[in-house]
Design a protein around this motif. Structure first.
Motif, PDB file in Angstrom:
ATOM      1  N   THR A 157     -11.505 -14.837   3.584  1.00 55.33           N
ATOM      2  CA  THR A 157     -10.974 -14.557   2.243  1.00 55.33           C
ATOM      3  C   THR A 157     -11.131 -13.071   1.906  1.00 55.33           C
ATOM      4  O   THR A 157     -10.220 -12.454   1.330  1.00 55.33           O
ATOM      5  N   ALA A 158     -12.258 -12.502   2.298  1.00 58.04           N
ATOM      6  CA  ALA A 158     -12.455 -11.058   2.079  1.00 58.04           C
ATOM      7  C   ALA A 158     -11.441 -10.248   2.886  1.00 58.04           C
ATOM      8  O   ALA A 158     -10.884  -9.261   2.389  1.00 58.04           O
ATOM      9  N   LEU A 159     -11.183 -10.665   4.104  1.00 52.78           N
ATOM     10  CA  LEU A 159     -10.193  -9.965   4.946  1.00 52.78           C
ATOM     11  C   LEU A 159      -8.806 -10.013   4.310  1.00 52.78           C
ATOM     12  O   LEU A 159      -8.087  -9.007   4.284  1.00 52.78           O
ATOM     13  N   HIS A 160      -8.440 -11.179   3.789  1.00 50.37           N
ATOM     14  CA  HIS A 160      -7.140 -11.335   3.141  1.00 50.37           C
ATOM     15  C   HIS A 160      -7.019 -10.354   1.971  1.00 50.37           C
ATOM     16  O   HIS A 160      -5.999  -9.661   1.824  1.00 50.37           O
ATOM     17  N   LEU A 161      -8.072 -10.270   1.144  1.00 52.57           N
ATOM     18  CA  LEU A 161      -8.031  -9.377  -0.020  1.00 52.57           C
ATOM     19  C   LEU A 161      -8.041  -7.909   0.417  1.00 52.57           C
ATOM     20  O   LEU A 161      -7.326  -7.074  -0.160  1.00 52.57           O
ATOM     21  N   TRP A 162      -8.846  -7.563   1.414  1.00 52.64           N
ATOM     22  CA  TRP A 162      -8.853  -6.179   1.922  1.00 52.64           C
ATOM     23  C   TRP A 162      -7.451  -5.783   2.377  1.00 52.64           C
ATOM     24  O   TRP A 162      -6.961  -4.692   2.068  1.00 52.64           O
ATOM     25  N   ASP A 163      -6.799  -6.688   3.107  1.00 58.19           N
ATOM     26  CA  ASP A 163      -5.466  -6.401   3.635  1.00 58.19           C
ATOM     27  C   ASP A 163      -4.474  -6.200   2.490  1.00 58.19           C
ATOM     28  O   ASP A 163      -3.631  -5.297   2.533  1.00 58.19           O
ATOM     29  N   TRP A 164      -4.620  -7.020   1.436  1.00 66.08           N
ATOM     30  CA  TRP A 164      -3.713  -6.879   0.295  1.00 66.08           C
ATOM     31  C   TRP A 164      -3.978  -5.571  -0.453  1.00 66.08           C
ATOM     32  O   TRP A 164      -3.037  -4.841  -0.798  1.00 66.08           O
ATOM     33  N   TYR A 165      -5.248  -5.251  -0.687  1.00 67.97           N
ATOM     34  CA  TYR A 165      -5.561  -4.004  -1.398  1.00 67.97           C
ATOM     35  C   TYR A 165      -5.046  -2.779  -0.638  1.00 67.97           C
ATOM     36  O   TYR A 165      -4.497  -1.842  -1.226  1.00 67.97           O
ATOM     37  N   ARG A 166      -5.202  -2.783   0.688  1.00 70.49           N
ATOM     38  CA  ARG A 166      -4.776  -1.585   1.431  1.00 70.49           C
ATOM     39  C   ARG A 166      -3.259  -1.464   1.490  1.00 70.49           C
ATOM     40  O   ARG A 166      -2.723  -0.383   1.697  1.00 70.49           O
ATOM     41  N   ASN A 167      -2.553  -2.596   1.304  1.00 69.66           N
ATOM     42  CA  ASN A 167      -1.083  -2.563   1.310  1.00 69.66           C
ATOM     43  C   ASN A 167      -0.495  -2.404  -0.086  1.00 69.66           C
ATOM     44  O   ASN A 167       0.726  -2.435  -0.243  1.00 69.66           O
ATOM     45  N   THR A 168      -1.360  -2.274  -1.092  1.00 72.35           N
ATOM     46  CA  THR A 168      -0.876  -2.226  -2.476  1.00 72.35           C
ATOM     47  C   THR A 168      -1.377  -0.957  -3.161  1.00 72.35           C
ATOM     48  O   THR A 168      -1.599  -0.938  -4.358  1.00 72.35           O
ATOM     49  N   ARG A 169      -1.554   0.087  -2.388  1.00 73.30           N
ATOM     50  CA  ARG A 169      -2.082   1.337  -2.967  1.00 73.30           C
ATOM     51  C   ARG A 169      -1.014   2.058  -3.781  1.00 73.30           C
ATOM     52  O   ARG A 169      -1.319   2.818  -4.693  1.00 73.30           O
ATOM     53  N   PHE A 170       0.244   1.846  -3.433  1.00 73.09           N
ATOM     54  CA  PHE A 170       1.332   2.518  -4.140  1.00 73.09           C
ATOM     55  C   PHE A 170       2.342   1.488  -4.630  1.00 73.09           C
ATOM     56  O   PHE A 170       2.522   0.437  -4.018  1.00 73.09           O
ATOM     57  N   CYS A 171       2.978   1.821  -5.727  1.00 74.13           N
ATOM     58  CA  CYS A 171       3.967   0.914  -6.319  1.00 74.13           C
ATOM     59  C   CYS A 171       5.203   0.826  -5.423  1.00 74.13           C
ATOM     60  O   CYS A 171       5.791   1.861  -5.073  1.00 74.13           O
ATOM     61  N   GLY A 172       5.596  -0.388  -5.090  1.00 73.93           N
ATOM     62  CA  GLY A 172       6.789  -0.579  -4.263  1.00 73.93           C
ATOM     63  C   GLY A 172       8.078  -0.301  -5.006  1.00 73.93           C
ATOM     64  O   GLY A 172       9.136  -0.170  -4.400  1.00 73.93           O
TER      65      GLY A 172
END
Ligand SMILES: [Zn+2]
Length: 274
Positions: A94-109
Motif C-alpha cells: 500500500t505504501a508503494l502504491h501511494l509512493w508511485d502515485w505521489y511521484r507521478n502527480t508532482r505536476f498538474c496534468g
C-alpha cells in the motif's frame, strides 16, 4: 488474501500528523525499497532533515513516506515486499502504491503547474487551475475458468516470475462492465467463450496500482485454446490432481483456486461477502 490482516487494521481515513520516532517510515526509489533487518525502518532511523509524508494508519500508528535513505538499511527490489510476512506485505504494498502515485502527480496534468497536498483529504491540488487528482487505482478482472466438472484451465503469463500458472486477468477498458471484460480477456488470451459467470470476491493489488475483481466462469473443454502469444507462454486444462505450481497465497487467484479445490465451482455457500 493480501488485505486479510485481521486482527490488525490498516485505516485509510486521512488523518495526517507529525511523525514520532517509532512510527514506521518507508523509503522507495525506482530500483527498490529500503528495509532494515528485513522489516520497515522507523522515523528514528532517518538522518536529520528528512521530510515525512503521512500515508495511512496501522493499528493506531501513523505510517510515513521518507524522502531520505534510512541509516543502516538495505535496498531490496519492490518485489521483495510481496514475500514479507503479513501484515508487512500489505502495508508495504500500500505504501508503494501511494509512493508511485505521489511521484507521478508532482505536476498538474492539465496546466503543468507544481501540485500541492490537500490538507483535507488524500488528494493533490493544483493551486493554479484548481485541478484535483485522487490516487489512481486501475480496476482489473481475474477469472478462474473451469469445465463445470473437475478441471481447471490455467495459464502461464509471460511475466510470471518463476513460471507459475494462474487465472486469466486483465484491465477494464473504458465503457466496459466487469463481466464484459472477463469475457473479452478470456477470448483474447485463450480463444475460449465463457458462460456461467459468478462473482467471487475482490482485493487490492497495490504492487501494480490495481484492484482485482474475481469471477468463476465455465468454458467448453472441447473448444480449442488459441494462445495470445504476446501475453501467455502456455494455457491448458488441469485436473485437480495435476495442478501446477500456482500463485502466491496473498493473491486472489490463490484463494480462487483453493476455493474451487474445496467446493468445486459452486460458490453459493460462499456468497459474495469477501
Ligand atoms: Zn493545473
Amino acid at each position: 488474501m493480501l488485505h486479510d490482516i485481521a486482527p490488525h487494521v490498516l485505516s485509510n481515513a486521512y488523518s495526517p500528523r507529525a511523525p514520532q520516532g517509532e512510527d514506521p517510515a518507508l523509503c522507495f526509489d525506482p530500483e527498490g525499497v529500503y528495509l532494515k533487518d528485513g522489516g520497515f525502518p522507523t522515523c528514528a532511523d532517518y538522518p536529520a532533515g528528512t521530510s515525512f509524508q503521512y500515508l495511512f494508519d496501522y493499528d493506531g500508528s501513523a505510517v510515513f513516506l521518507a524522502d531520505r535513505i534510512p541509516m543502516a538499511a538495505q535496498r531490496q527490489p519492490h518485489r521483495a515486499l510481496r514475500s514479507l510476512a503479513q501484515p508487512q506485505a500489505f502495508l508495504g504494498g500500500t505504501a508503494l502504491h501511494l509512493w508511485d502515485w505521489y511521484r507521478n502527480t508532482r505536476f498538474c496534468g492539465r496546466c503543468g503547474a507544481p501540485m500541492s497536498h490537500s490538507p483535507r483529504e488524500r488528494a493533490m491540488i493544483c493551486p493554479t487551475c484548481g485541478n484535483s487528482v485522487y490516487p489512481r487505482i486501475s480496476p482489473a478482472v481475474i477469472v478462474l475458468i473451469h469445465n463445470g466438472a473437475d478441471r481447471l484451465m490455467l495459464a502461464q503469463g509471460k511475466h510470471f516470475v518463476g513460471g507459475f500458472y494462474s487465472c486469466i486477468a486483465g484491465y477494464l477498458e473504458i465503457g466496459e462492465s466487469m463481466e464484459q471484460a472477463v469475457r473479452r480477456e478470456a477470448l483474447e488470451e485463450t480463444g475460449l467463450h465463457l458462460t456461467h459467470l459468478q462473482y467471487f470476491g475482490n482485493q487490492p493489488w497495490p504492487f501494480t496500482d490495481t484492484h482485482m475483481v474475481g469471477f468463476f466462469a465455465q468454458a467448453d473443454e472441447s473448444e480449442p485454446i488459441r494462445l495470445q502469444r504476446e501475453e501467455l507462454n502456455d494455457a491448458r486444462w488441469f485436473s485437480r490432481e495435476e495442478l501446477p505450481r500456482g500463485p502466491q497465497s496473498i493473491a486472489i487467484a490463490s484463494a480462487m483456486i483453493q476455493t474451487w479445490l474445496d467446493r468445486g465451482a459452486n460458490l453459493s455457500q460462499e456468497g459474495t461477502d469477501r
